[in-house]
Design an enzyme around this catalytic site. Structure first.
Site, short mmCIF file in Angstrom:
data_model
loop_
_atom_site.label_atom_id
_atom_site.label_comp_id
_atom_site.label_asym_id
_atom_site.label_seq_id
_atom_site.Cartn_x
_atom_site.Cartn_y
_atom_site.Cartn_z
N HIS A 262 1.35 -0.84 0.08
CA HIS A 262 -0.02 0.14 -0.42
C HIS A 262 0.58 1.43 0.22
O HIS A 262 1.65 1.15 -0.47
CB HIS A 262 -1.28 -0.19 1.20
N GLU A 276 -2.97 0.17 8.11
CA GLU A 276 -1.87 -1.11 7.73
C GLU A 276 -0.57 -0.29 6.89
O GLU A 276 0.46 -0.57 7.20
CB GLU A 276 -2.45 -1.99 6.53
N HIS A 329 2.47 -7.04 4.80
CA HIS A 329 1.56 -6.63 4.46
C HIS A 329 0.34 -7.32 6.17
O HIS A 329 1.22 -7.23 7.15
CB HIS A 329 -0.21 -7.43 4.14
N GLU A 398 1.08 -11.77 6.00
CA GLU A 398 0.50 -11.00 6.48
C GLU A 398 0.87 -11.02 7.92
O GLU A 398 0.10 -12.30 8.37
CB GLU A 398 -1.47 -11.65 6.29
ZN LIG Z 1 -2.22 -5.29 2.31
#
Ligand SMILES: [Zn+2]
Length: 457
Positions: A262, A276, A329, A398
């Protein structure tokens, strides 16, 4: 000779004419000595035993994470507790017979001399012996009456002067010259020699692989060395007794791309006020912090809060001939899911490195479970652009669920993000060690005083 580094702190009470200016700013550059929040350094304040332990601990890069110590009066709420514990274990400092440490007690000059002698391996066994060493080495002069003044308290500016001179012989007064006599060879691709014993100090020069250096002494794991006409500090992990057979160096110059997901205006997932894009960037930069101390070449798809297209992340890695690609992430899902998962992509007609990607994901996931302690959601096949379209082993981790309270607590904590970065760093090393059989990653575990993992894959 010692100009203040760009970006270093300035203290309103340590101006251009202060007699200890060079030494105080040298230590401040290395975050060894800090000022107070009000912008003052308080150079004339007496040094407490806790402060002395912290400054010596930071010099040696001991683990400063606050802990409960064996001393009855130093709990984990004491800012210096980690350094006190570690320095006591190394017998640099000692407590009192009643089991206390007396962290707020001012340090006397003689005590300081003993601490410095122990911290830097001078080998003195008595206060007078230690005091004489400091004077012989040009680290300290005596007091006005010609004695060392062993029982006098020491103020912050004087402590800073003695500590800076102990670290860097270029700052000493006339005295014994450092003996650059131990020959070593650089085993990294291009090693930065720095002005001080940490990566916070500016480089002086770069030394090529197999460059011959002469070591005078050690400050923690950093060696004070001479190379051609330059003197400075290099990390000892990258020095060997003999030259590297260059055909056997597998990792030097190999490029690792770290990809924080991102970036503005794409915030990614969010929860409890946390975005995030921010936590994954910070974690990625911490991973880079470790890798940049190794012979690997580490690149990031972004180091600031900015928008980057998924396709540009892939292009970046390909164009830089990345050896592996690690995307970071954080998850979210209705506020009711928790845990860590790491993805690879399993259809070989896109990214052909299915087996290597699976291995890399496996090692990173296992290290995250060890260091980061969230539930295990497994190593999984995932169809994400950045791992599907890439042409090198590529994974996407993640870390946890930003909209789940316990995961969010970790994601928002700098301490825990550092732990996640350690895990990712060690997972990468495990991959190269176990999967690629590259023995030259072994010394890189020392950075975290760690060992290779179990062979998971
Ligand atoms: Zn993400």
């Amino acid at each position: 000779m010692f100009s203040t580094q760009a970006g270093a702190a300035t203290f309103s009470d340590v101006g251009d004419t202060h007699r200890a200016k060079d030494e105080i700013y040298y230590l401040a550059t290395g975050k060894i000595a800090n000022g107070e929040k009000d912008g003052h350094f308080y150079p004339d304040r007496q040094v407490t035993r806790a402060e002395a332990a912290a400054m010596i601990g930071r010099t040696l890069q001991l683990n400063g994470n606050q802990v409960n110590t064996d001393f009855s009066d130093v709990g984990s709420n004491n800012f210096a507790s980690g350094y006190i514990e570690e320095a006591a274990k190394k017998k640099i400092i000692t407590g009192y017979n009643d089991g206390t440490f007396k962290p707020e007690k001012p340090v006397a000059r003689g005590e300081m001399a003993i601490m410095i002698s122990r911290a830097f391996g001078y080998g003195a066994t008595t206060i007078n012996g230690a005091a004489k060493q400091l004077m012989d080495k040009g680290i300290s002069s005596g007091t006005a009456d010609g004695s060392f003044g062993t029982s006098l308290p020491i103020i912050r500016s004087d402590f800073s002067v003695f500590l800076a001179r102990s670290i860097n012989a270029e700052m000493r007064m006339d005295g014994e010259q450092p003996d650059f006599s131990t020959v070593k060879y650089v085993n990294a691709d291009a090693l930065n020699m720095r002005k001080g014993p940490s990566t916070l100090f500016d480089p002086v020069t770069q030394i090529p692989q197999n460059g011959q250096v002469k070591v005078a002494y050690m400050i923690g794991k950093w060696a004070y060395v001479q190379y051609n006409q330059s003197v400075g500090f290099v990390h000892s992990d990258f020095l060997s007794d003999s030259q590297v057979d260059q055909s056997s160096s597998n990792i030097a110059g190999k490029t690792i791309v770290i990809d924080p997901g991102h970036g503005s205006p794409d915030t990614g997932a969010s929860g409890y006020g946390l975005l995030e894009k921010d936590v994954v960037l910070d974690t990625g930069l911490r991973v880079k912090g470790y890798l940049s101390q190794t012979p690997f070449n580490v690149l990031m798809t972004r180091e600031t809060d900015k928008k980057i297209e998924l396709s540009d992340r892939v292009t970046f890695a390909r164009e830089h001939n990345a050896d592996i690609f690690v995307s970071i992430h954080a998850n979210s899902y209705k506020g009711d899911s928790s845990g860590t998962e790491t993805y690879y992509y399993s259809a070989a007609y896109h990214n052909p490195n299915v087996d290597a990607s699976t291995a890399l994901a496996t090692y990173i996931q296992h290290r995250l479970l060890d260091f980061w302690h969230l539930p295990d959601r497994g190593v999984r096949n995932g169809d994400f652009h950045v791992i599907r379209e890439n042409t090198m082993p590529a994974v996407l981790t993640e870390l946890g669920f930003i909209d789940y309270k316990s995961d969010n607590d970790k994601l928002k904590s700098p301490y825990w993000r550092q732990e996640a970065a350690k895990a990712i760093y060690l997972g990468i090393l495990d991959y190269y060690y176990h999967y690629k059989n590259y023995n030259d990653v072994l010394p890189l575990y020392d950075l975290l005083q760690a060992q290779p993992s179990t062979k998971w894959y």
